[in-house]
Write a protein that holds these residues in place. Structure first.
Motif, PDB file in Angstrom:
ATOM      1  N   ASP A 248       1.005  -1.249   0.076  1.00  0.00           N
ATOM      2  CA  ASP A 248      -0.113  -0.012   0.126  1.00  0.00           C
ATOM      3  C   ASP A 248       0.992   1.251   0.040  1.00  0.00           C
ATOM      4  O   ASP A 248       0.251   2.340  -0.103  1.00  0.00           O
ATOM      5  CB  ASP A 248      -1.001  -0.012   1.132  1.00  0.00           C
ATOM      6  N   LEU A 249       1.942   1.293   0.193  1.00  0.00           N
ATOM      7  CA  LEU A 249       3.067   2.308   0.239  1.00  0.00           C
ATOM      8  C   LEU A 249       2.734   3.278   1.229  1.00  0.00           C
ATOM      9  O   LEU A 249       3.207   4.542   1.029  1.00  0.00           O
ATOM     10  CB  LEU A 249       3.272   2.803  -1.461  1.00  0.00           C
ATOM     11  N   LEU A 250       2.113   3.030   2.077  1.00  0.00           N
ATOM     12  CA  LEU A 250       1.574   3.907   3.167  1.00  0.00           C
ATOM     13  C   LEU A 250       2.564   3.812   4.448  1.00  0.00           C
ATOM     14  O   LEU A 250       3.084   2.678   4.596  1.00  0.00           O
ATOM     15  CB  LEU A 250       0.334   3.709   3.611  1.00  0.00           C
ATOM     16  N   LEU A 251       2.500   4.984   5.260  1.00  0.00           N
ATOM     17  CA  LEU A 251       3.043   4.886   6.544  1.00  0.00           C
ATOM     18  C   LEU A 251       1.819   4.328   7.569  1.00  0.00           C
ATOM     19  O   LEU A 251       0.854   5.036   7.636  1.00  0.00           O
ATOM     20  CB  LEU A 251       3.858   6.003   7.121  1.00  0.00           C
ATOM     21  N   HIS A 252       2.137   3.556   8.522  1.00  0.00           N
ATOM     22  CA  HIS A 252       1.257   3.186   9.497  1.00  0.00           C
ATOM     23  C   HIS A 252       1.808   3.391  10.869  1.00  0.00           C
ATOM     24  O   HIS A 252       2.693   3.061  11.360  1.00  0.00           O
ATOM     25  CB  HIS A 252       1.025   1.707   9.562  1.00  0.00           C
ATOM     26  N   ASP A 253       0.897   3.949  11.820  1.00  0.00           N
ATOM     27  CA  ASP A 253       1.087   4.434  13.121  1.00  0.00           C
ATOM     28  C   ASP A 253       0.959   3.412  13.875  1.00  0.00           C
ATOM     29  O   ASP A 253      -0.245   2.818  14.273  1.00  0.00           O
ATOM     30  CB  ASP A 253       0.271   5.652  13.568  1.00  0.00           C
ATOM     31  N   MET A 254       2.150   2.565  14.522  1.00  0.00           N
ATOM     32  CA  MET A 254       1.987   1.439  15.028  1.00  0.00           C
ATOM     33  C   MET A 254       1.861   1.508  16.617  1.00  0.00           C
ATOM     34  O   MET A 254       1.861   0.747  17.532  1.00  0.00           O
ATOM     35  CB  MET A 254       3.071   0.511  14.820  1.00  0.00           C
ATOM     36  N   GLY A 255       1.953   2.848  17.011  1.00  0.00           N
ATOM     37  CA  GLY A 255       1.781   3.297  18.428  1.00  0.00           C
ATOM     38  C   GLY A 255       3.021   3.192  19.328  1.00  0.00           C
ATOM     39  O   GLY A 255       4.020   2.579  18.958  1.00  0.00           O
ATOM     40  N   GLU A 256       2.846   3.724  20.346  1.00  0.00           N
ATOM     41  CA  GLU A 256       4.140   4.003  21.154  1.00  0.00           C
ATOM     42  C   GLU A 256       4.722   2.506  21.744  1.00  0.00           C
ATOM     43  O   GLU A 256       6.059   2.374  21.889  1.00  0.00           O
ATOM     44  CB  GLU A 256       3.683   4.795  22.572  1.00  0.00           C
ATOM     45  N   GLY A 257       3.934   1.376  21.963  1.00  0.00           N
ATOM     46  CA  GLY A 257       4.316   0.076  22.377  1.00  0.00           C
ATOM     47  C   GLY A 257       5.395  -0.381  21.355  1.00  0.00           C
ATOM     48  O   GLY A 257       6.179  -1.263  21.771  1.00  0.00           O
ATOM     49  N   LEU A 258       5.195  -0.122  20.020  1.00  0.00           N
ATOM     50  CA  LEU A 258       6.145  -0.842  19.202  1.00  0.00           C
ATOM     51  C   LEU A 258       7.075   0.478  18.649  1.00  0.00           C
ATOM     52  O   LEU A 258       7.885  -0.030  17.632  1.00  0.00           O
ATOM     53  CB  LEU A 258       5.097  -1.324  17.884  1.00  0.00           C
ATOM     54  N   ALA A 259       7.162   1.425  19.015  1.00  0.00           N
ATOM     55  CA  ALA A 259       7.769   2.709  18.707  1.00  0.00           C
ATOM     56  C   ALA A 259       9.426   2.297  18.752  1.00  0.00           C
ATOM     57  O   ALA A 259       9.750   1.804  19.946  1.00  0.00           O
ATOM     58  CB  ALA A 259       7.812   3.805  19.235  1.00  0.00           C
ATOM     59  N   ASP A 260      10.152   2.320  17.813  1.00  0.00           N
ATOM     60  CA  ASP A 260      11.627   2.288  17.973  1.00  0.00           C
ATOM     61  C   ASP A 260      12.427   3.525  18.249  1.00  0.00           C
ATOM     62  O   ASP A 260      13.597   3.612  18.534  1.00  0.00           O
ATOM     63  CB  ASP A 260      12.272   1.254  16.850  1.00  0.00           C
ATOM     64  N   LYS A 261      11.663   4.726  18.056  1.00  0.00           N
ATOM     65  CA  LYS A 261      12.065   5.984  18.183  1.00  0.00           C
ATOM     66  C   LYS A 261      13.205   6.394  17.418  1.00  0.00           C
ATOM     67  O   LYS A 261      13.860   7.279  17.548  1.00  0.00           O
ATOM     68  CB  LYS A 261      12.367   6.163  19.592  1.00  0.00           C
ATOM     69  N   ARG A 262      13.170   5.585  16.264  1.00  0.00           N
ATOM     70  CA  ARG A 262      14.396   6.097  15.080  1.00  0.00           C
ATOM     71  C   ARG A 262      13.570   6.435  13.797  1.00  0.00           C
ATOM     72  O   ARG A 262      13.012   5.524  13.379  1.00  0.00           O
ATOM     73  CB  ARG A 262      15.103   4.894  14.725  1.00  0.00           C
ATOM     74  N   PRO A 263      13.780   7.915  13.464  1.00  0.00           N
ATOM     75  CA  PRO A 263      13.187   8.224  12.316  1.00  0.00           C
ATOM     76  C   PRO A 263      13.766   7.745  11.162  1.00  0.00           C
ATOM     77  O   PRO A 263      15.072   7.381  11.105  1.00  0.00           O
ATOM     78  CB  PRO A 263      13.100   9.710  12.038  1.00  0.00           C
ATOM     79  N   ASP A 264      13.067   7.163   9.930  1.00  0.00           N
ATOM     80  CA  ASP A 264      13.519   6.782   8.664  1.00  0.00           C
ATOM     81  C   ASP A 264      13.142   7.447   7.611  1.00  0.00           C
ATOM     82  O   ASP A 264      11.962   7.283   7.354  1.00  0.00           O
ATOM     83  CB  ASP A 264      13.094   4.941   8.882  1.00  0.00           C
ATOM     84  N   PHE A 265      13.558   8.090   6.958  1.00  0.00           N
ATOM     85  CA  PHE A 265      13.104   9.157   5.987  1.00  0.00           C
ATOM     86  C   PHE A 265      11.731   9.810   6.401  1.00  0.00           C
ATOM     87  O   PHE A 265      12.013  10.736   7.204  1.00  0.00           O
ATOM     88  CB  PHE A 265      12.755   8.373   4.488  1.00  0.00           C
ATOM     89  N   GLN A 266      10.753   9.556   5.636  1.00  0.00           N
ATOM     90  CA  GLN A 266       9.504  10.325   6.067  1.00  0.00           C
ATOM     91  C   GLN A 266       8.599   9.533   7.292  1.00  0.00           C
ATOM     92  O   GLN A 266       7.815  10.203   7.993  1.00  0.00           O
ATOM     93  CB  GLN A 266       8.531  10.411   4.931  1.00  0.00           C
ATOM     94  N   ALA A 267       9.066   8.496   7.899  1.00  0.00           N
ATOM     95  CA  ALA A 267       8.460   7.885   8.886  1.00  0.00           C
ATOM     96  C   ALA A 267       9.278   8.488  10.211  1.00  0.00           C
ATOM     97  O   ALA A 267      10.315   8.402  10.267  1.00  0.00           O
ATOM     98  CB  ALA A 267       8.723   6.363   8.939  1.00  0.00           C
ATOM     99  N   ASN A 268       8.388   8.601  11.191  1.00  0.00           N
ATOM    100  CA  ASN A 268       8.766   9.135  12.490  1.00  0.00           C
ATOM    101  C   ASN A 268       8.990   7.692  13.327  1.00  0.00           C
ATOM    102  O   ASN A 268       9.072   6.613  12.698  1.00  0.00           O
ATOM    103  CB  ASN A 268       7.982  10.039  13.244  1.00  0.00           C
ATOM    104  N   GLY A 269       9.614   7.963  14.589  1.00  0.00           N
ATOM    105  CA  GLY A 269       9.628   6.830  15.247  1.00  0.00           C
ATOM    106  C   GLY A 269       8.598   5.513  15.769  1.00  0.00           C
ATOM    107  O   GLY A 269       9.248   4.733  16.290  1.00  0.00           O
TER     108      GLY A 269
END
Length: 67
Positions: A22-43
């Motif tokens: 789907d080429l989309l970014l999905h917010d997986m929530g704080e519990g799965l956050a790695d806190k490392r931005p990657d291009f247009q994706a936040n942590g």
């Protein structure tokens, strides 16, 4: 989806592709956050991995089949 012009590799220009994602970014929530931005994706955002070419992995990686 269609590729654009490509002067360096003209055989790749204007090709129809089926990315199987789907080429989309999905917010997986704080519990799965790695806190490392990657291009247009936040942590805490993840992009669905494209599955195109997955059926060619053995050929691309030169793996012999026992079939």
């Amino acid at each position: 989806m269609q590729t654009g012009p490509n002067d360096e590799f003209p055989e790749l220009a204007h090709q129809i592709i089926h990315p199987y994602t789907d080429l989309l970014l999905h917010d997986m929530g704080e519990g799965l956050a790695d806190k490392r931005p990657d291009f247009q994706a936040n942590g805490q955002e993840w992009r669905t991995q494209p599955l195109w070419g997955i059926g060619l992995i053995k050929e691309v990686n030169n793996i012999l089949s026992n079939a």
